[in-house]
Design a protein around this motif. Sequence first.
Motif: not given
Length: 319
Positions: A16, A49, A51, A55, A62, A65, A80, A82, A306
Amino acid sequence: MSNKSRDTDASTTRHLQAIMIAGEMWSRNDKEVSSYVEQKLAADASKLVRWGEPLYPGGSPCIMRFWLEGWEDGEPVKSCLQAPDRWQTQAAERITIEIAPDKLVTVQQQPRSLTGARLGVGACLWDGAFVLTAYIAAQPVDTYAGKRCIELGAGVGLVGLALARLGAHVTLTDKPILLGLLRGNVAKNWLGERPPPGSNPDSQRGKADVTALEWGSKGYMSRVLQLATAKFDFVVATDCTYIDPDGNTPDDDHFMTACAGLCHESTRCFVTFEDRGTVLRNKFLAAAHTKFRHVKEVHRNALPQHYQLEHIDVWELRL
C-alpha cells in the motif's frame, strides 16, 4: 495474531505504501484540492486500485482509500494508502479521503501540535476515525441523507465531515481550542452554509456546523440538553477513551453521560475504542452499560477488510 498473519499484514502495508501519485506536487491551493484529486484519480486510474476491485488477488473489494501530503527531511512527500498507518497518517499535514467514488473529504492536521500544551491529541487523526469512517462509507448510499448527526471530540472532524459529504446535517463538537481547526476543515470541504461555486443552491447536500462541547466541564450537561433538541439520528465519537501523558485523561462517566444525553429512543450511537489495556476497557464498558440499555460490539467481519484492526473496537449504543 500468528507470525504468518503479521507477515501478511506487513507485506500488504508495504504494498500500500508503494502506491503513490508519482512525479507531481499536490496543489497548495485549498480550493483546488478536490478538483485536483479528482483529476488525478482519472489520470492515474491505471496505476491505482479502482473502486470496488480487489486490492490484490484474493482480496475483498476496496471501500476507502486516502492520500497523504506532508514533509520529510525538508522535502514534500505524498502517498496513497488503503489502510491506516499511524506513523504516516499522523505525520501528514493534509489527508484527502475517498469515501465514495465521487465523494472526497479533505482534512488539515497539525502534527506539530499533537503533543504538549497546544492542541493535544485532537490535532491529528487516530486509527478509530479511519475505521468508523470506513464502516460508515460501506453502508447503503442513502443511509445518512437528510439525517441529523453529531460528533463528540471531533478533533479534525473526519467522521462528521464524511457524514456531511454523504448528505447528513452534522454538528461537530470539541474543546474550544480545537474549533478553529474544525471550522477550517468545514470550509475546505465547502460544507458550511455557502454552497460550492457553480453548484445548484436548491440541490440537497450535507452541511456541517461547529460548536464547543467539553464533557466534564462545569455546566456541560446544560449544553448537551440544548443540543439534544435537534433530535439526532446518529451520535458518533472516536478515540475518546485514553490515557493522556499530559494528565488530561477524559472521564468515561462524563463522556457516556454526554453521549446518552444527546440520544433519544431511536438514535444510533457509534463509538470506537482503542485497546489500551484491560483497566481502560472495563471502565469504558462499565460506563456504557450504566447509561445505555443496549451495548453491542460491531463484529469485525462487518467492517471493510483493511479496517478490521485488532486494536480498534466499534460499539453501537442505544438507550
